[in-house]
Design a protein around this motif. Structure first.
Motif, PDB file in Angstrom:
ATOM      1  N   VAL A  72      53.049 -14.615  18.340  1.00 48.32           N
ATOM      2  CA  VAL A  72      52.784 -14.203  16.919  1.00 48.32           C
ATOM      3  C   VAL A  72      52.375 -15.075  15.206  1.00 48.32           C
ATOM      4  O   VAL A  72      51.097 -14.919  15.035  1.00 48.32           O
TER       5      VAL A  72
ATOM      6  N   HIS B 145      52.939  -5.537  16.000  1.00 48.99           N
ATOM      7  CA  HIS B 145      52.693  -6.970  15.571  1.00 48.99           C
ATOM      8  C   HIS B 145      51.090  -7.408  17.051  1.00 48.99           C
ATOM      9  O   HIS B 145      51.157  -8.107  16.618  1.00 48.99           O
TER      10      HIS B 145
ATOM     11  N   LYS C   4      57.635   0.870  16.503  1.00 49.99           N
ATOM     12  CA  LYS C   4      56.471   0.707  16.414  1.00 49.99           C
ATOM     13  C   LYS C   4      55.093   0.318  17.165  1.00 49.99           C
ATOM     14  O   LYS C   4      54.353  -0.368  16.894  1.00 49.99           O
TER      15      LYS C   4
ATOM     16  N   ARG D  12      48.385 -15.312  16.716  1.00 53.96           N
ATOM     17  CA  ARG D  12      47.868 -13.302  15.731  1.00 53.96           C
ATOM     18  C   ARG D  12      47.696 -13.856  14.497  1.00 53.96           C
ATOM     19  O   ARG D  12      46.599 -13.691  13.787  1.00 53.96           O
TER      20      ARG D  12
ATOM     21  N   LYS E 196      51.015  -1.203   8.875  1.00 53.44           N
ATOM     22  CA  LYS E 196      50.131  -2.282   9.076  1.00 53.44           C
ATOM     23  C   LYS E 196      49.048  -1.341   9.573  1.00 53.44           C
ATOM     24  O   LYS E 196      47.651  -1.596   8.868  1.00 53.44           O
TER      25      LYS E 196
END
Length: 360
Positions: free
Chosen positions: A102, A132, A36, A311, A86
């Motif tokens: 987040v 993230h 990720k 976020r 994303k």
């Protein structure tokens, strides 16, 4: 374009002041080790008052020795891990201040993920982020403008639109802003876009006029902004009460701390809120400590400390910035090699809005 094996980065050797910053010219370029992970070529970095506090040892959280500095960056994705969904190569992105925050409230884990503080920062040419820990940059902004958003803008948005307390502001209400630094100027722009009324303080006639211009450019009504010169009116809380027909303001974005907190409480209406963001001001020498609990009690005040924002708030804010075509106020841009000069300029308090470092 191939990624170089080494890069340049600015580190803080000790928390002894700006001169402890040093440029490393042959640091290894980071590699993606997580499915990720996202490798970003950093294009611009903006400074915050926090960076000054960290540099001279006044920041209230522990800072690792020789930390890579700064929290706010914009850049371009140049490589992604196999499970990233994303973002893609070529996307323009911004880093989330607390990488682990987040949504909702900060917790004991996410509060330890502040860039340029608890973990390595962004004043370097390349950095690997977790998926993230990034958001897309608003398309109409330059890289320098985008770099202004992660700390000051999200903090201002959180003050006006909390996702964890019932203190959201709405059209027609009045807020009070202190000074013309990054947080206050972003709050000024968001307030204009939302149909709020604003009272803003500054000791500089030039800065107060500039604030009115920024307000107008952001869509604020000409009769919905008032300014107070706090040098001419040291009891600016009384002036704020006069400007609100003795009712008080609905919300104060409090950047001064102990030196201004008493007056902020005096300036709010019954049931108003004070959102504590910074601690720029000190009490005069030998001044008695203010009776904050009594003032809060008498005003039925809601007081809240906040540490940037999540976020999810960052993404909501960016949607509003795009919808209203707001642009951060960039005061001055420094080249990467002049990072120390950028810090010193920020410390001089000559700026209005944000100070930015362009990363080559």
């Amino acid at each position: 374009m191939p990624v170089p094996t080494t890069q340049k980065q600015w580190r803080l050797a000790e928390q002894t002041g700006i001169d402890a910053l040093h440029l490393v010219e042959d640091a290894p370029t980071p590699k993606i080790h997580s499915p990720k992970g996202v490798l970003v070529k950093i294009n611009a970095v903006s400074l915050n008052y926090r960076d000054l506090l960290i540099s001279d040892g006044r920041y209230p959280m522990p800072i690792p020795k020789d930390v890579i500095t700064c929290s706010d960056a914009s850049g371009e994705v140049i490589e992604v891990g196999p499970d990233v969904t994303k973002f893609k190569v070529g996307d323009k992105v911004l880093g989330q201040f607390n990488q682990g925050h987040v949504s909702g409230r900060l917790d004991n884990e996410s509060i330890q993920t502040g860039l340029g503080g608890s973990i390595p920062g962004v004043l370097q040419q390349y950095r690997v982020f977790a998926e993230h820990g990034l958001v897309h940059k608003p398309a109409h902004l330059t890289q320098e403008e985008g770099a202004c958003l992660p700390c000051a803008a999200v903090t201002s948005w959180n003050a006006l639109y909390s996702e964890v307390t019932d203190t959201k502001i709405h059209a027609g209400q009045t807020i009070l802003l202190q000074g013309t630094g990054g947080v206050s100027i972003f709050a000024l722009q968001f307030a204009a876009a939302a149909g709020l009324k604003v009272i803003i303080t500054s000791s500089s006639d030039e800065k107060r006029e500039k604030a009115k211009q920024i307000w107008k450019e952001a869509g604020g009504a000409p009769d919905a902004i008032s300014t107070i010169n706090y040098k001419e009116h040291p009891d600016w809380d009384e002036e704020a009460m006069k400007l609100t027909s003795k009712q008080g303001v609905d919300l104060v974005v409090e950047v001064g701390g102990i030196g201004t907190f008493e007056k902020s409480l005096k300036a709010i209406r019954l049931g108003g809120s004070v959102h504590l963001i910074g601690f720029l001001a000190q009490l005069p020498k030998d001044a008695p400590a203010p009776n904050i609990p009594m003032l809060a009690f008498v005003k039925e005040a809601i007081t809240r400390g906040l540490y940037v924002g999540s976020r999810h708030q960052f993404e909501a804010m960016n949607n509003a910035i795009e919808a209203h075509k707001l642009r951060p106020v960039v005061d001055k841009v420094f080249p990467f090699t002049e990072a120390k000069e950028a810090y010193k300029y920020l410390a001089s308090q000559k700026h209005i809005g944000k100070v930015v470092i362009k990363v080559d």
